[in-house]
Write a protein that holds these residues in place. Sequence first.
Motif, PDB file in Angstrom:
ATOM      1  N   GLY A 393       0.813  -1.215   0.000  1.00  0.00           N
ATOM      2  CA  GLY A 393       0.000   0.000   0.000  1.00  0.00           C
ATOM      3  C   GLY A 393       0.842   1.258   0.000  1.00  0.00           C
ATOM      4  N   ARG A 394       0.146   2.413   0.053  1.00  0.00           N
ATOM      5  CA  ARG A 394       0.831   3.710   0.016  1.00  0.00           C
ATOM      6  C   ARG A 394       1.213   4.207   1.399  1.00  0.00           C
ATOM      7  N   ASP A 395       0.790   3.504   2.437  1.00  0.00           N
ATOM      8  CA  ASP A 395       1.153   3.900   3.802  1.00  0.00           C
ATOM      9  C   ASP A 395       2.292   3.033   4.322  1.00  0.00           C
ATOM     10  N   SER A 396       3.315   2.877   3.520  1.00  0.00           N
ATOM     11  CA  SER A 396       4.414   2.001   3.896  1.00  0.00           C
ATOM     12  C   SER A 396       5.187   2.535   5.093  1.00  0.00           C
ATOM     13  N   VAL A 397       5.313   3.843   5.209  1.00  0.00           N
ATOM     14  CA  VAL A 397       6.024   4.424   6.347  1.00  0.00           C
ATOM     15  C   VAL A 397       5.264   4.141   7.635  1.00  0.00           C
ATOM     16  N   ASP A 398       3.948   4.303   7.621  1.00  0.00           N
ATOM     17  CA  ASP A 398       3.132   3.987   8.801  1.00  0.00           C
ATOM     18  C   ASP A 398       3.262   2.509   9.170  1.00  0.00           C
ATOM     19  N   GLN A 399       3.216   1.631   8.176  1.00  0.00           N
ATOM     20  CA  GLN A 399       3.340   0.205   8.453  1.00  0.00           C
ATOM     21  C   GLN A 399       4.664  -0.110   9.142  1.00  0.00           C
ATOM     22  N   PHE A 400       5.728   0.510   8.649  1.00  0.00           N
ATOM     23  CA  PHE A 400       7.038   0.245   9.232  1.00  0.00           C
ATOM     24  C   PHE A 400       7.161   0.810  10.646  1.00  0.00           C
ATOM     25  N   LEU A 401       6.696   2.036  10.847  1.00  0.00           N
ATOM     26  CA  LEU A 401       6.888   2.699  12.143  1.00  0.00           C
ATOM     27  C   LEU A 401       5.993   2.134  13.234  1.00  0.00           C
ATOM     28  N   PHE A 402       4.783   1.699  12.888  1.00  0.00           N
ATOM     29  CA  PHE A 402       3.816   1.351  13.925  1.00  0.00           C
ATOM     30  C   PHE A 402       3.371  -0.106  13.910  1.00  0.00           C
ATOM     31  N   GLN A 403       3.807  -0.877  12.881  1.00  0.00           N
ATOM     32  CA  GLN A 403       3.368  -2.276  12.834  1.00  0.00           C
ATOM     33  C   GLN A 403       4.555  -3.243  12.799  1.00  0.00           C
ATOM     34  N   THR A 404       5.280  -3.275  11.690  1.00  0.00           N
ATOM     35  CA  THR A 404       6.335  -4.286  11.548  1.00  0.00           C
ATOM     36  C   THR A 404       7.548  -3.978  12.419  1.00  0.00           C
ATOM     37  N   ARG A 405       8.024  -2.729  12.368  1.00  0.00           N
ATOM     38  CA  ARG A 405       9.174  -2.273  13.158  1.00  0.00           C
ATOM     39  C   ARG A 405      10.404  -3.162  12.937  1.00  0.00           C
ATOM     40  N   GLN A 406      10.530  -3.702  11.763  1.00  0.00           N
ATOM     41  CA  GLN A 406      11.694  -4.492  11.363  1.00  0.00           C
ATOM     42  C   GLN A 406      12.134  -4.018   9.982  1.00  0.00           C
ATOM     43  N   GLY A 407      13.415  -3.765   9.832  1.00  0.00           N
ATOM     44  CA  GLY A 407      13.860  -3.291   8.527  1.00  0.00           C
ATOM     45  C   GLY A 407      15.363  -3.237   8.414  1.00  0.00           C
ATOM     46  N   PHE A 408      15.790  -2.891   7.206  1.00  0.00           N
ATOM     47  CA  PHE A 408      17.197  -2.718   6.910  1.00  0.00           C
ATOM     48  C   PHE A 408      17.484  -1.221   6.866  1.00  0.00           C
ATOM     49  N   CYS A 409      18.707  -0.846   6.499  1.00  0.00           N
ATOM     50  CA  CYS A 409      19.089   0.566   6.535  1.00  0.00           C
ATOM     51  C   CYS A 409      18.182   1.425   5.667  1.00  0.00           C
ATOM     52  N   GLY A 410      17.730   0.881   4.504  1.00  0.00           N
ATOM     53  CA  GLY A 410      16.858   1.653   3.633  1.00  0.00           C
ATOM     54  C   GLY A 410      15.535   1.995   4.293  1.00  0.00           C
ATOM     55  N   HIS A 411      15.000   1.085   5.103  1.00  0.00           N
ATOM     56  CA  HIS A 411      13.755   1.355   5.816  1.00  0.00           C
ATOM     57  C   HIS A 411      13.924   2.517   6.790  1.00  0.00           C
ATOM     58  N   PHE A 412      15.003   2.500   7.565  1.00  0.00           N
ATOM     59  CA  PHE A 412      15.220   3.530   8.572  1.00  0.00           C
ATOM     60  C   PHE A 412      15.544   4.882   7.934  1.00  0.00           C
ATOM     61  N   ALA A 413      16.361   4.870   6.866  1.00  0.00           N
ATOM     62  CA  ALA A 413      16.688   6.136   6.202  1.00  0.00           C
ATOM     63  C   ALA A 413      15.450   6.742   5.562  1.00  0.00           C
ATOM     64  N   SER A 414      14.636   5.913   4.912  1.00  0.00           N
ATOM     65  CA  SER A 414      13.421   6.418   4.265  1.00  0.00           C
ATOM     66  C   SER A 414      12.437   6.978   5.287  1.00  0.00           C
ATOM     67  N   ALA A 415      12.199   6.215   6.354  1.00  0.00           N
ATOM     68  CA  ALA A 415      11.263   6.682   7.381  1.00  0.00           C
ATOM     69  C   ALA A 415      11.797   7.926   8.079  1.00  0.00           C
TER      70      ALA A 415
END
Length: 662
Positions: A393-415
């Motif tokens: 979906g288009r709310d990928s930042v919300d999903q990462f910050l408030f749901q999955t909270r697992q990622g690589f460097c690209g996830h953290f830099a993007s958020a």
Amino acid sequence: MKPLFQLTRSSMIWLLVSILMVTAPYATVVPGWLFLLAVLTVGWRLMVHSGRWNFPHWSIRLVLLLLVLVGLLFELRSGSAMVITVSLLVAAFLLKLTEMYRRRDALVVLYVALLLIVCSFLFFQSIPMAFYCLLSLVVVTACLNTVYRSQQNSDIWRPLKRSAVLYMQALPMMLVLFVIFPRMGPLWQVDLNTGQSFTGLSDSLSPGDVSRLTRSADIAFRARFDGDLPPENQRYWRGLTYDRFDGRRWSRTELQQESQTSLLTQFNSAYQDYRYQIVMEATGQQWRYGLDVPLSFPATMSRLSDLTLQGGEPLMQRTQYSLVSRSAPVREPLADGHYLRYLQLPENGNERARQLALRWASEQPGVQAFTAQMLTFFARDFRYTLEPPLLSGRDSVDQFLFQTRQGFCGHFASAGAFLLRAAGIPARVVGGYLGGEMNPLDGALSVRQYEAHAWLEYWDSEDLSWHRLDPTSVVAPLRLEQSAAQLFSSEPSFLADSMLMRTGFLSGSLLKQLRLRYEALNYGWHRWVLNFHEHQTGFLRQLLGEISVIRILLLILVPGGLVLLAVAGSLFIRRGPRKDPLFLALQRLDKHLKQRGMQRLCGETPGQFFSRLGQVFPSLSDEFTALSRCYEQISYAENSDPQLQQQFRQLINRCCTQIPQS
């Protein structure tokens, strides 16, 4: 007996070996279905040679040709023109086997084989490849020799020996021309876009792109410093920046070239400068990698306003360049257009992240307080992993910050960049590499694909400067202190495409030393080849004083003439006529019998000589009879078998041993 124009058994064997050696390097270049064609044509030709099948009808050859053309036209949509051209050459090379019967057909195949050996350097320039091509040349030349040999010449290894001798004789002249002859530019331009699958960063970035690079252990570039190396946690190799976000992917806009002098005055001189050289592998892209932030760079490159280094053309082959960098904040007053560009966000989407950023900005005014709050948030409940859950979906930042909270460097830099922009702080994502493996043998850093990294930069309105911010430093602080190989060794997807590195096979004490030695040798080879033009120019100036056409011609002709005279002398000037091995063996027996007064008489034939000795020494009559028969077969039969000559010498040795001298 076969006609003289028909290929012999040894010719066919060497021809098939030549085809195998010439086509093997193209296994990773040309379409895979061409090797099915190779199996078909080579197998058919073998069946024809064995007499089981006939040559294919012209209609079958026409169908094969049409299928090849259709296949290459289909490949042209996704491949490069150079790869398709070489593929067409390989296909013609293989199809010629289906009608190869006479010597002239074999010559056409071998001439194309020589061309394919040269074309392989368009795709590979390593040391092993250079030796492999030289060996292929020796084999093809040996095959050329067998094409003109008669059926009675059955020694299969003699052509290879002759070919090796020819190349050894040509080696001095080749070295003279290589060292002295000046490098010339191409008479025409060739598109060197080989269509190889380049591994590296692209001009757009989504959170999972960087983690995919950790599957590969391919070297992105090597760097060698003139002085001290930067600390491990400061080895940020900038590739390119991303300033546009569409809700899922970051991309970059076209930027203007930045003047070097204006940037130099905006640096803090308290930071240390680093001078180094980079040997960069082909990427198919225009950007060049450099330690953050580049101060000095070659004239063939330009620096954009986001500090990205860019070449004039996409990098399609290995290159070397020198840089001077300083790891320091960069002062840059942002104009209105630039200010708005680094605040750009989609109008809708990721509402929870926007509200969180606004709340932090109201609770903690100031850029430094905001970034501290954001890093604290990341350090609390987030996990650094190569296999994060998919974001949809288009709310990928919300999903990462408030749901999955697992990622690589690209996830953290993007958020992180999204939160900064939502709070009104200009920010951008930077893609590149972090770290590098030191080779103690040559002091060079090898930066591999699995060390790809993403971080962000934010602009502080108080000091009007860009500052680097890496959320990885709080989520996985060991990433900045350890190598990626140590940190991700337990991740299943790490080095999935490089199993020898993944299993630790190349990390053992002995194999690691061998790998480091090979990489050091390869790095030195690449540097020498890339710098050879400068070294050659300096050598010629020292030797000639002033470089001119006349002096260069004399320098080529004089050593070249001496080399040719030496080769001619080795070919034509001998100490005496070459004696027949049979004559030498007979001479040894005659010398052994001379003390007994039984040497060979004047005018006595070898047959009469052996018959007389058989009567004098009855115990050796069988040996002398065999000697007489062997001599006649070697001297007068069409088939001169080397085993007969060996048998003849063994019989002579036996007779000399059993006949006493007195």
